[in-house]
Design a protein around this motif. Sequence first.
Motif, mmCIF file in Angstrom:
data_model
loop_
_atom_site.group_PDB
_atom_site.id
_atom_site.type_symbol
_atom_site.label_atom_id
_atom_site.label_comp_id
_atom_site.label_asym_id
_atom_site.label_seq_id
_atom_site.Cartn_x
_atom_site.Cartn_y
_atom_site.Cartn_z
ATOM 1 N N ARG A 1 65.315 1.776 0.107
ATOM 2 C CA ARG A 1 66.096 2.670 -0.775
ATOM 3 C C ARG A 1 66.791 3.722 0.085
ATOM 4 N NH1 ARG A 1 61.977 7.050 -3.012
ATOM 5 N NH2 ARG A 1 60.015 6.263 -2.274
ATOM 6 N N ARG A 2 67.583 3.214 1.012
ATOM 7 C CA ARG A 2 68.267 4.109 1.950
ATOM 8 C C ARG A 2 69.220 5.071 1.236
ATOM 9 N NH1 ARG A 2 67.317 2.009 7.221
ATOM 10 N NH2 ARG A 2 66.716 -0.170 7.122
ATOM 11 N N ASP A 3 69.665 4.697 0.033
ATOM 12 C CA ASP A 3 70.559 5.576 -0.731
ATOM 13 C C ASP A 3 69.932 6.942 -0.985
ATOM 14 O OD1 ASP A 3 72.235 3.519 -0.877
ATOM 15 O OD2 ASP A 3 72.103 3.207 -3.050
ATOM 16 N N ASP A 4 68.606 6.989 -1.008
ATOM 17 C CA ASP A 4 67.930 8.255 -1.314
ATOM 18 C C ASP A 4 67.841 9.176 -0.101
ATOM 19 O OD1 ASP A 4 67.505 7.560 -3.936
ATOM 20 O OD2 ASP A 4 65.530 6.691 -3.567
ATOM 21 N N VAL A 5 68.129 8.629 1.082
ATOM 22 C CA VAL A 5 67.884 9.395 2.308
ATOM 23 C C VAL A 5 68.714 10.687 2.385
ATOM 24 C CG1 VAL A 5 68.089 9.307 4.830
ATOM 25 C CG2 VAL A 5 66.942 7.458 3.594
ATOM 26 N N PRO A 6 70.025 10.667 2.127
ATOM 27 C CA PRO A 6 70.786 11.921 2.255
ATOM 28 C C PRO A 6 70.236 13.049 1.375
ATOM 29 C CG PRO A 6 72.290 10.056 2.115
ATOM 30 C CD PRO A 6 70.917 9.520 1.847
ATOM 31 N N ALA A 7 69.880 12.724 0.141
ATOM 32 C CA ALA A 7 69.352 13.776 -0.746
ATOM 33 C C ALA A 7 68.004 14.280 -0.243
ATOM 34 C CB ALA A 7 69.223 13.236 -2.178
ATOM 35 N N LEU A 8 67.199 13.370 0.296
ATOM 36 C CA LEU A 8 65.901 13.793 0.836
ATOM 37 C C LEU A 8 66.107 14.704 2.048
ATOM 38 C CD1 LEU A 8 63.941 10.427 0.497
ATOM 39 C CD2 LEU A 8 63.213 12.616 -0.484
ATOM 40 N N ILE A 9 67.071 14.352 2.899
ATOM 41 C CA ILE A 9 67.347 15.199 4.067
ATOM 42 C C ILE A 9 67.718 16.604 3.597
ATOM 43 C CG2 ILE A 9 68.869 15.578 6.066
ATOM 44 C CD1 ILE A 9 69.312 12.535 6.181
ATOM 45 N N ARG A 10 68.662 16.677 2.672
ATOM 46 C CA ARG A 10 69.111 17.989 2.164
ATOM 47 C C ARG A 10 67.932 18.773 1.596
ATOM 48 N NH1 ARG A 10 73.835 15.492 0.844
ATOM 49 N NH2 ARG A 10 73.022 14.731 -1.131
ATOM 50 N N HIS A 11 67.137 18.073 0.804
ATOM 51 C CA HIS A 11 65.988 18.731 0.159
ATOM 52 C C HIS A 11 65.037 19.309 1.207
ATOM 53 C CE1 HIS A 11 62.513 19.320 -2.408
ATOM 54 N NE2 HIS A 11 61.806 18.472 -1.678
ATOM 55 N N PHE A 12 64.713 18.519 2.225
ATOM 56 C CA PHE A 12 63.744 18.999 3.219
ATOM 57 C C PHE A 12 64.361 20.065 4.132
ATOM 58 C CE2 PHE A 12 61.585 14.715 2.528
ATOM 59 C CZ PHE A 12 60.593 15.256 1.722
#
Length: 345
Positions: free
Chosen positions: A194-205
């Motif tokens: 689910r690589r699509d989720d990676v950018p949002a996770l990066i921003r969140h962290f």
Amino acid sequence: MKLGGDNRGGIALSHNLPHMIGSSAAFRNVLRQVGLVAPTEETVLIEGETGTGKEVIAGAIHGLSPRSGRPLLKLNCAAIPSGLLESELFGHERGAFTGALTQRIGRFESADQGTLFLDEIGDIPLDLQPKLLRVLQEQEFERLGSNRTLQCNVRIVAATNRNLSRMVAEGKFRADLYYRLSIFPIHLPPLRHRRDDVPALIRHFVEAYAQRMNKQIDVIPQATIDAIQRHDWPGNIRQLQNFIARAVILTSGAVLEAPLSELQRVEDNVASEPTTLEEAERSHILRILSETNGRLAPAAKILGMPRTTLFYKVRRLGIDLTRTEVGQWRGASALPVDRPVSVMA
Ligand SMILES: Nc1ncnc2c1ncn2[C@@H]1O[C@H](COP(=O)(O)OP(=O)(O)OP(=O)(O)O)[C@@H](O)[C@H]1O
Ligand SMILES: [Mg+2]
């Protein structure tokens, strides 16, 4: 408490749930299953690799259940020496065994009317499994050293990163307990699916750690996002989270300075070699689906299985039929995996 969403899978989680990032179809599919099972009393088995968010999902199931006002207790079955696990679960009377100097209440008693999260359930010793099955089925048990049968009303959410069905085949886990636990399995896909989720996770962290470390980070370079997104993250979200924490520590200005040299570049199309049977199954199904433009019926024919079985597998493996890693049938009129599912194997 309510889990709302539109027909296309938009999910609005209640404000007092843990903050969960993810809008990929695979993750929305997980949230949809959470929304379906949370209000019931049923046992849930959460499967997934390390760091995929199993504990977070267990918290969400409890938080969205009618028991949310009651305690959610956690027991990590791998962290307790096997000799002590029975007393930890069911409690003991004074003198029940050497060293039992006082009476002790077990987790099933403490969690009464609430939820008990049994983490690493695959580590529960074989000889203890019949007792666990009994309490799941009959809601009754005895403290060690006591003949008095106690009743309890506990909802069980279990999690494992082991392959329980393989353990059953190898005689390491009881089949009856496995079937009782897996009434409603939820499979958490690894981050590389689910690589699509990676950018949002990066921003969140980045936001979370910058705030915690009192830093002002305004820019995450696109090249950084791309490199992180290409990486396979065997430790999944936890590993990504720790990587971002390190990056924030290393950053002195307003632009995130991530230690990208740590990451081994992974080409888009060269997924890592499957290591487990499940990964091999997933990549084979993906390949066949890409040959049929994402259409289930012809794919099921090639794979030699009923369409309903393939649909179940696709759902279970978290395969996104509308936008996959292979990406060859993007926009094809395939059945979206996040529709309410009426087919169960
Ligand atoms: N969807 C999500 N959005 C944001 N953070 C998440 C999400 N899922 C998990 N996390 C974070 O990732 C970390 C790992 O999550 P969690 O402990 O639930 O994983 P796990 O599957 O239980 O791992 P393990 O198998 O190692 O016990 C936690 O810090 C958690 O807060
Ligand atoms: Mg965990």
